[in-house]
Motif scaffolding. Structure first.
Motif, PDB file in Angstrom:
ATOM      1  N   VAL A  42       0.824  -1.306  -0.019  1.00 38.63           N
ATOM      2  CA  VAL A  42      -0.073   0.061  -0.037  1.00 38.63           C
ATOM      3  C   VAL A  42       0.709   1.340  -0.086  1.00 38.63           C
ATOM      4  N   VAL A  43       1.782   1.538   0.939  1.00 39.57           N
ATOM      5  CA  VAL A  43       2.685   2.551   1.256  1.00 39.57           C
ATOM      6  C   VAL A  43       3.382   2.552  -0.197  1.00 39.57           C
ATOM      7  N   GLY A  44       4.018   1.578  -0.839  1.00 41.01           N
ATOM      8  CA  GLY A  44       4.985   1.707  -1.960  1.00 41.01           C
ATOM      9  C   GLY A  44       4.232   2.152  -3.290  1.00 41.01           C
ATOM     10  N   ASN A  45       2.861   1.679  -3.520  1.00 43.11           N
ATOM     11  CA  ASN A  45       2.161   2.073  -4.870  1.00 43.11           C
ATOM     12  C   ASN A  45       1.312   3.186  -4.409  1.00 43.11           C
ATOM     13  N   VAL A  46       0.932   3.502  -3.167  1.00 41.33           N
ATOM     14  CA  VAL A  46       0.246   4.776  -3.155  1.00 41.33           C
ATOM     15  C   VAL A  46       1.159   6.215  -3.317  1.00 41.33           C
ATOM     16  N   SER A  47       2.662   5.891  -2.811  1.00 37.33           N
ATOM     17  CA  SER A  47       3.712   6.819  -2.922  1.00 37.33           C
ATOM     18  C   SER A  47       3.954   6.841  -4.106  1.00 37.33           C
ATOM     19  N   MET A  48       4.034   5.843  -5.217  1.00 39.74           N
ATOM     20  CA  MET A  48       4.493   5.961  -6.523  1.00 39.74           C
ATOM     21  C   MET A  48       3.348   6.544  -7.360  1.00 39.74           C
ATOM     22  N   ILE A  49       2.038   6.483  -6.883  1.00 46.21           N
ATOM     23  CA  ILE A  49       0.768   7.217  -7.619  1.00 46.21           C
ATOM     24  C   ILE A  49       0.990   8.721  -7.293  1.00 46.21           C
ATOM     25  N   ILE A  50       1.324   9.105  -5.867  1.00 49.12           N
ATOM     26  CA  ILE A  50       1.664  10.733  -5.627  1.00 49.12           C
ATOM     27  C   ILE A  50       2.681  11.274  -6.244  1.00 49.12           C
ATOM     28  N   VAL A  51       3.667  10.477  -6.307  1.00 49.13           N
ATOM     29  CA  VAL A  51       5.136  11.115  -6.867  1.00 49.13           C
ATOM     30  C   VAL A  51       4.785  11.493  -8.104  1.00 49.13           C
TER      31      VAL A  51
END
Length: 315
Positions: A42-51
């Motif tokens: 969750v953290v990795g994919n949400v971070s990628m989407i946000i970045v």
């Protein structure tokens, strides 16, 4: 006999997900391990989407597709993980018939869409490297949206066919699924009717999708390799091909496990092997994908630094 089967079939309103049949202590350890994996996912994919959304320098086709890949990874792991985590700590491992069908539909939708999206991403790299002067035309914003929408449409068609065929089967009393989520092999195994047609449809459909998308990927990379080898300098060849290495790694992991699970005869016959492979592509791969792209991609790492810099010094 037929009336008895029909009564049993109509009375079946739920399934029991047996999951991993181990001791309570091991169940607790598995819960903690799966929870950690899901949190990182969750953290990795949400971070990628946000970045990718926040950094304007990443507003290009390659990262538009990568953002959608992160969204798909987040979605299909979320379809599986919460129920699996709850079952580790609960004695009540039931899931309703409709809930099972819904879980499988969305899982097949997101996984199928990801397969098509990975082929689209290969075509994007082919266009960027082999036809750089036409790249902005081929990969306009409208073209990118159409390619992603087409991936979802193809994934949706695959999901509707598989869900329709699977849940048209009759289940005569036996409702225990030897799996940790509702998947075709486990459902076929407990059906009380001849499943030959379903197994053939599963094999043909899965194999067709894998062959079609793999051919797109292989042809794209054949042209890419041919173009890269024509670059005179070693540094130039390495720099050009480096934009493809993350995608190649993700494709190898995804297609290797999906082929092992669905597109080979006999994949249905080993529940324990299926569970191990299923853990890999439902939980491990969605966790690894953002790590692979962030650790091997300088532009993503630079974007993270820029966002953190603005956050620290301008807020």
């Amino acid at each position: 006999m037929k009336s008895e089967l029909n009564r049993n079939f109509s009375a079946l309103t739920e399934f029991v997900l047996l999951g991993f049949r181990t001791s309570p202590e091991i169940q607790t350890l598995l819960f903690l391990l799966f929870l950690l994996i899901y949190m990182v996912t969750v953290v990795g994919n949400v971070s990628m989407i946000i970045v990718i959304t926040l950094d304007s320098k990443l507003h290009m086709p390659m990262y538009f597709f990568l953002r959608n890949l992160s969204y798909l990874d987040l979605c299909y792991s979320t379809v599986i993980a919460p129920k699996t985590l709850a079952n580790f700590l609960s004695k009540d491992k039931r899931i309703s018939y409709n809930g099972c069908a819904t879980q499988f539909f969305f899982f097949a939708l997101f996984v199928g869409t990801e397969g098509f999206l990975l082929a689209v991403m290969a075509y994007d790299r082919f266009s960027a490297i082999c036809s750089p002067f036409l790249y902005t035309v081929r990969m306009s914003q409208q073209a990118c949206v159409r390619l992603v929408a087409g991936s979802y449409i193809c994934g949706g068609i695959n999901s509707m066919i598989q869900t329709g065929f699977t849940f048209s089967l009759r289940f005569c009393g036996e409702n225990r699924l030897d799996h940790f989520f509702c998947d075709v092999p486990a459902l076929i195994k407990i059906s009380c009717v001849d499943t030959f047609v379903n197994e053939i449809v599963l094999f043909i459909l899965s194999a067709s999708i894998i062959v079609a998308t793999t051919m797109i990927i292989l042809v794209s990379y054949a042209y890419i390799l041919s173009t890269v080898l024509k670059i005179p300098s070693t540094h130039g060849r390495r720099k050009t091909f480096s934009t493809c290495t993350s995608h190649i790694t993700v494709v190898s992991l995804f297609y290797g496990t999906v082929f092992f699970m669905y597109a080979q005869p006999g994949a249905i016959s080993s529940p324990e092997k299926s569970k191990i492979v299923a853990v890999f592509y439902t939980l491990i791969i969605p966790m690894l994908n953002p790590l692979i792209y962030s650790l091997r991609n300088r532009e993503v790492k630079n974007a993270v630094r820029r966002i953190l810099f603005r956050k620290i010094f301008f807020n």
